[in-house]
Each structure stands twice: as structure tokens, then as C-alpha cells.
Scaffold this motif. Structure first.
Motif, PDB file in Angstrom:
ATOM      1  N   MET A  87      27.344 -22.478  76.293  1.00 41.72           N
ATOM      2  CA  MET A  87      27.074 -23.647  75.454  1.00 41.72           C
ATOM      3  C   MET A  87      28.369 -24.355  75.072  1.00 41.72           C
ATOM      4  SD  MET A  87      25.272 -23.719  71.667  1.00 41.72           S
ATOM      5  CE  MET A  87      26.519 -22.587  71.027  1.00 41.72           C
ATOM      6  N   ILE A  88      29.377 -23.593  74.668  1.00 41.86           N
ATOM      7  CA  ILE A  88      30.626 -24.199  74.205  1.00 41.86           C
ATOM      8  C   ILE A  88      31.392 -24.818  75.369  1.00 41.86           C
ATOM      9  CG2 ILE A  88      32.854 -23.711  73.115  1.00 41.86           C
ATOM     10  CD1 ILE A  88      31.382 -21.508  71.522  1.00 41.86           C
ATOM     11  N   VAL A  89      31.375 -24.150  76.542  1.00 45.14           N
ATOM     12  CA  VAL A  89      32.060 -24.686  77.722  1.00 45.14           C
ATOM     13  C   VAL A  89      31.484 -26.036  78.128  1.00 45.14           C
ATOM     14  CG1 VAL A  89      32.362 -24.346  80.217  1.00 45.14           C
ATOM     15  CG2 VAL A  89      32.906 -22.500  78.641  1.00 45.14           C
ATOM     16  N   SER A  90      30.196 -26.220  77.902  1.00 47.41           N
ATOM     17  CA  SER A  90      29.532 -27.460  78.329  1.00 47.41           C
ATOM     18  C   SER A  90      29.784 -28.634  77.397  1.00 47.41           C
ATOM     19  CB  SER A  90      28.021 -27.225  78.447  1.00 47.41           C
ATOM     20  OG  SER A  90      27.461 -26.971  77.164  1.00 47.41           O
ATOM     21  N   LEU A  91      30.399 -28.374  76.224  1.00 47.53           N
ATOM     22  CA  LEU A  91      30.615 -29.433  75.240  1.00 47.53           C
ATOM     23  C   LEU A  91      31.987 -30.079  75.417  1.00 47.53           C
ATOM     24  CD1 LEU A  91      29.290 -27.563  72.063  1.00 47.53           C
ATOM     25  CD2 LEU A  91      28.041 -29.241  73.433  1.00 47.53           C
TER      26      LEU A  91
END
Length: 647
Positions: free
Chosen positions: A285-289
Motif C-alpha cells: 500500500m505504501i509503495v503504491s502511494l
């Protein structure tokens, strides 16, 4: 003449994890999910967050996310799967686990039946127990507080209510302990099963958009690259990464309730996959932001896994899971205290059994209320779970390191493993444990001092009681009279009265002081005089055939030794009623129990302990539970006689 006493058959007192169980291995594995894995199961709420947004912040970019995920995965594999599940859990003491049980195992299996506890080994085991009390204070505080903080991801205006709500939940949790947890315990399994399923679903949902994160997590090179790029920051990050494996020691401590195989099955096929899916989901999730969003979301990534409409239900579910995790730690504190009392490291305390069928469900009021006060003070002092995370970890990593030290004794002294196999295995365990412990030592100024302070205080109490008790018994033996001489001189010179007199004594030789005082003041002896010693063995459960040892001293005098395991209740009247070939059957209305209550003279003139420790031991002795209540003696049949002992 010494012989074994014929007794009536008792039902098996061992908990469900011993031997076969009607529910089968799969049923026990499901039950274990609700009890054993609460602590480690709630770590995704705060572990990943603390690594990036804690006291030593990391940039939430691909390099650091993949490096942290790899560290978490391989930590779980080495510490939990290999060290605890595969190796240490094989070192059971008649099915029981934990530091004290392991220490007793090392002693029990020593060669030639002689005690071979080196002072250092004993101190390590006792200090691991002392550290556990620090852990049992921090775990409820950080778990419940981190879950309630999820409310701020629903609405920021909930922030002022976080601490009052958390304290209310904790007070309620400790308040219900006296009622027992049998009813609530039935809900533990289903709630935790649903909780782990939710962890998995939330993780899979985000992994689906970045499936490559699975390979990145399994690749140990990402952890190595993390250290090569940010050496010092990576080392500091280990102090937060270890939060992902807190609770691993609970698998070993709770082994007696469920057995090694069910716990291993639950961990390998359900709990670990669910945890790793959730951690990978948080990372994906964080990598995609974009960087700005990532900095905001990483402050509480666990709750941001859920869509906004489901965030409040997730907060409620997480809070229920943390309550269950806290309950398991509180119950563990009761169990460890009971073991320590029976093994002679803690004075007698009031123990209440809250279940007629489950011997392991106990309640110790003084431990419960001390824990409650300390947990509430922790919440009020540290204010946030992030601040508490700085205090968390030292107690856990210290206990893990001590378990590895005790394991090394087991591998070489008991199991006789080949050095070619044992040394590399222990080297890996020691390197990991020392690295994590050293990383947590950097958190001492920020709160890590608390568990160390609690451990030091508890260690002082444990060792003072054990040493003082040893000295007191030695002083009493110095002044004791040989029982054979006493029987010959007193049997025919004193008047005999009907009934049975039981004189309880800690020494299996010599004449109890209470008997000498009774004869001196009352000038009578009962028709049957029983010199009774209760011996707590270093095994969890004593088989019924070994429970009693009787010596006929002649002239109506008998010496009886009753053996209990350190997990068994010391119910003396119940035990006496099962003896049938020592004269008439025991009837409580015809039996008088004589106890000696010692008053210590703490002068500091004799070698043994420092004066301040003598006074501490004297205070502990005065406030200990009376032998009458501890051994379940009928109050209207007990006579206490005082004596003075100089330490």
C-alpha cells in the motif's frame, strides 16, 4: 520403616495439552490461536508503523520497505519458527514450557540425581522471570492503546478520548479477572480466527496490486542491502522490527496448555501466513502511494488498509484482539507467579482457582492489582503507543537471549548434540538475539529503562526470598533435635490424648519447633502424631504413585512427605483423606494442624545476607499468605505457635 502409601485414584489433573485430547490436534490448534498468539498477532497494528514513524524514522521508499519486510520475514523464520517452534519447544518439562520450567528441567535431569545448577544459570532463569513481569505490564498498555488510537484514522476529533477509553478498557479487563475467564475464553478462539482472516484479506487486497512484493519480502538480499546502504539506521530499525516477533516466548510458555504439535501447526499454516500477508499488504500500500501520501499513511498503516467505511469496524476488531492478547499476558503472569511460588522464589500468595475443571485457570489478587496500577501509570506517563514502543522490546529480547543460553545447556548437557550441529545453530540464535537486544538498548533513555527497572526490582525480590528462605531453614536445622531421640524420651513421659496432630515442617528431618513448643506448654501428645513435609518437586505434575512417602517412627509417631508438582495445587486435607493404611482414616474434625510462625531477628551479625536484604526478607515473610490458607487447612483446626530465628 519407609513405604509408599496406598491411595485412592485421582482424576488426571493435567491440562488439555498433555497427552491425547478428545478435540484432537486440529481442535487444539484452533484453540491455541485464541490464547497463544494474541501478543504476536496484534503486532501488525504497531510494528511496521514504528519502524518508519517511530523514534528513528525511515523514508517510506522501496529500498527501506523491502528491507524492513525482509527483516520481519527472516526474523519470524529464525526466532519463532526455527528457534522456538522447531528447537526450544522440544525441551519440555513433562509437557510444560517457559523459563522456570526449562530451569527445573536442567536441574531434574542432572547426572547422579545431584543438583548441578550453576549460580549463573540459576540467575539467568530467575532474571528471565523478572523481565517477564516488565513485559506483562507493557503489553496490555501498548496493545490496547495502539488499537484505540485507530479511532483517529476514523475521525481526528476522537484524539482527546483515546487515553480515557484505553484506561476504561484496561480497568474493566483487570476487574473481571476475579470472575475467571472461562466464559470469555470461549469467545477467544472465534474472535482471533476472524481477526487473522481479516488480516489476511486486507493484506491480499493490497498485494494484488503489487504481487512482486512477495518475492521482495522473501529475498534476504533486500535486508542486506538495507544494512549496506543505511548501516546505523538499519541497526536502529531492528529495535522496532523486533516488535513483530514479541510474543514468541509465549508459544513456549503456553505449551503445557495445548502441546507442541498443535501450536506448531497453528503457527506454520495459519498465524504466520496471516501476519506476513498483512505486513506485505502494508508495504504494498505504501509503495503504491506518492511520497507525500506515504508520509501520512505510514503514521498508522494498519488501519489505512481498510476502506474508510470499514475502518471503525476494524478498530473495534483490533481492540477486541488486543484485549485478548492482554488477557493472555495477565494469565501468563498468574501462571509464572504460581510456578515461582512452588519453586521457592516468591513467598506464598493467595491463589484462587476460577474454574472447577481447568487447573490452569487461576487468579492472584496482589499480582492482578499491581499489574493494573502499573499499566494505567504507563498509559498516563507515556501517553501514546509510539512512546511505549520505546520501552517495549528490551524485556522480550532479554528473555529470548536467556532462553538461548539455557538452550545451550540443554543441547550439550542433556541432549548431547554433536558440536558440529549445535554450535552453528546456537551461533545463529545468539547473533540474532544479541543484535536485537543491542538495538533495543539504544532505547533505554526513551523508555527502555522501565522494563529494566521492573526486572531489577523483581529480580531483587526473587533472589532475596530464595536466599533468605535457604538461610532460615539452615538456622532452624541447627537448633533441631533428632526425631529418634525425641520419640524415645517423649513417647512415654507425656500424657496421650485422642485424635491426630499434624505438625507441618519444612525439613524432612529433625523435630518441628511447633511440636517442641506444644509439648513444653501443653504437656500432652496426641495418639497419632504426624510430622508432615510438603515437597514441591521440579516437575509440573507428580504421579499419584509417588505422591506419598511414609515412615513409621514407632509409638504412634509418623513422618509423612507429600509431593506436589510445581503446577499442582497444594491441598493438604484432600491429600491426607486419600491415605488409608496409616491407622484410622483421617477425619478433619479429629485432626489438629500445628504450624510454626517464625519471627526473624535481623541483626546483620551473622554471615549470609546484607542487613537491608534481611529486613526485606523479614517484610516479605510477614506479608506472605499463611500456611493455613495456602495449604487449604480448615481454619478451626489450626493452632499456630511462634518461634524466633536469627538470620
Amino acid at each position: 520403616m519407609t513405604d509408599t502409601i496406598a491411595t485412592s485414584k485421582l482424576p488426571d489433573e493435567r491440562p488439555a495439552g498433555h497427552g491425547h485430547h478428545p478435540a484432537g490436534v486440529l481442535g487444539l490448534a484452533v484453540s491455541a490461536v485464541g490464547i497463544v498468539f494474541g501478543d504476536i498477532g496484534t503486532s501488525p497494528i504497531y510494528a511496521f508503523r514504528e519502524t518508519f514513524a517511530g523514534h528513528h524514522q525511515l523514508a517510506p521508499d522501496a529500498l527501506h520497505i523491502y528491507g524492513v519486510l525482509s527483516l520481519i520475514f527472516w526474523s519470524m523464520m529464525i526466532v519463532v519458527t526455527f528457534k522456538y517452534v522447531a528447537v526450544i519447544m522440544r525441551a519440555d518439562n513433562k509437557g510444560e514450557g517457559g523459563s522456570l520450567a526449562l530451569l527445573a528441567l536442567i536441574n531434574r535431569k542432572s547426572e547422579g540425581g545431584k543438583k548441578r545448577w550453576a549460580t549463573g544459570i540459576v540467575m539467568l532463569g530467575v532474571f528471565a522471570t523478572a523481565l517477564f513481569y516488565g513485559d506483562s505490564m507493557i503489553t496490555p498498555a501498548i496493545s490496547v492503546l495502539s488499537a484505540v488510537e485507530g479511532l483517529t484514522t476514523v475521525q481526528t476529533r476522537f484524539e482527546p478520548f483515546v487515553i480515557p477509553i484505553a484506561i476504561g478498557i484496561l480497568v474493566g479487563l483487570f476487574a473481571i479477572q476475579a470472575r475467571g475467564t472461562a466464559v470469555v475464553g470461549r469467545l477467544f478462539g472465534p474472535v482471533m480466527l476472524f481477526y487473522f482472516l481479516v488480516l489476511s484479506v486486507l493484506g491480499i487486497w493490497h498485494i494484488a496490486g503489487s504481487p512482486g512484493i512477495i518475492l521482495e519480502t522473501l529475498n534476504p538480499w533486500n535486508a542486506v542491502q538495507f544494512f549496506l546502504t543505511d548501516g546505523w539506521l538499519a541497526f536502529l530499525a531492528m529495535g522496532s522490527v523486533v516488535l513483530a516477533v514479541t510474543g514468541a516466548e509465549a508459544l513456549y510458555a503456553d505449551m503445557g496448555h495445548f502441546g507442541r504439535k498443535p501450536i506448531g501447526i497453528s503457527w506454520l499454516f495459519f498465524v504466520m501466513p496471516a501476519l506476513m500477508l498483512n505486513y506485505m499488504g502494508q508495504g504494498a500500500m505504501i509503495v503504491s502511494l506518492d511520497p507525500a501520501q506515504a508520509l501520512e499513511v505510514v503514521k498508522n498503516p494498519f488501519f489505512f488498509l481498510a476502506p474508510e467505511t470499514l475502518r471503525l469496524p476494524l478498530v473495534i476488531l483490533a481492540t477486541m484482539a488486543t484485549i485478548i492478547a492482554s488477557q493472555a499476558v495477565i494469565s501468563g503472569a498468574f501462571s509464572v507467579t504460581q510456578q515461582a511460588i512452588q519453586l521457592g522464589f516468591i513467598p506464598r500468595l493467595r491463589i484462587t482457582h476460577t474454574s472447577a475443571s481447568a487447573a490452569g485457570q487461576i487468579y492472584i489478587p496482589v499480582i492482578n492489582w499491581v499489574l493494573m496500577v502499573m499499566v494505567i501509570l504507563l498509559v498516563l506517563f507515556f501517553q501514546t503507543s509510539s512512546n511505549l514502543a520505546a520501552a517495549y522490546g528490551i524485556a522480550v529480547t532479554g528473555a529470548m537471549f536467556i532462553d538461548t543460553c539455557l538452550l545451550s545447556v540443554v543441547l550439550f548437557s542433556l541432549w548431547r548434540w554433536s558440536p558440529w550441529l549445535a554450535v552453528p545453530l546456537l551461533a545463529v540464535f545468539f547473533i540474532v538475539d544479541i543484535a536485537y537486544f543491542a538495538a533495543n538498548l539504544t532505547k533505554v533513555p526513551d523508555g527502555g529503562w522501565f522494563p529494566l527497572l521492573v526486572g531489577l526490582v523483581a529480580f531483587t525480590f526473587l533472589t532475596t526470598w530464595a536466599k533468605g528462605r535457604q538461610l532460615m531453614l539452615a538456622r532452624m536445622r541447627e537448633a533441631s533435635m533428632p526425631v529418634e531421640i525425641f520419640v524415645k524420651s517423649a513417647a512415654n513421659s507425656a500424657a496421650r490424648v485422642p485424635g491426630t496432630a499434624v505438625f507441618m515442617t519444612t525439613s524432612p528431618s529433625g523435630v518441628p519447633h511447633a511440636l517442641l513448643h506444644n509439648l513444653k506448654h501443653n504437656k500432652v501428645l496426641h495418639e497419632r502424631v504426624m510430622l508432615l513435609t510438603v515437597s514441591i518437586e521440579d516437575v509440573p505434575y507428580v504421579e499419584e504413585v509417588r505422591r506419598f512417602q511414609m515412615t513409621d517412627l514407632g509409638s504412634g509417631f509418623y513422618r509423612l512427605v507429600i509431593r506436589f508438582g510445581f503446577m499442582q495445587e497444594s491441598d493438604v486435607p484432600s491429600a491426607l483423606c486419600r491415605i488409608h493404611n496409616c491407622g484410622p482414616d483421617f477425619k478433619m474434625m479429629d485432626t489438629s494442624f500445628f504450624l510454626a510462625r517464625q519471627t526473624l531477628l535481623t541483626t546483620g551479625n551473622r554471615p549470609g545476607m546484607a542487613l537491608w536484604r534481611e529486613r526485606l526478607f523479614s517484610w516479605m515473610l510477614r506479608n506472605a499468605e499463611s500456611a493455613m490458607e495456602f495449604f487449604k487447612l480448615p481454619p478451626n483446626r489450626v493452632v499456630e505457635l511462634g518461634s524466633q530465628v536469627e538470620l
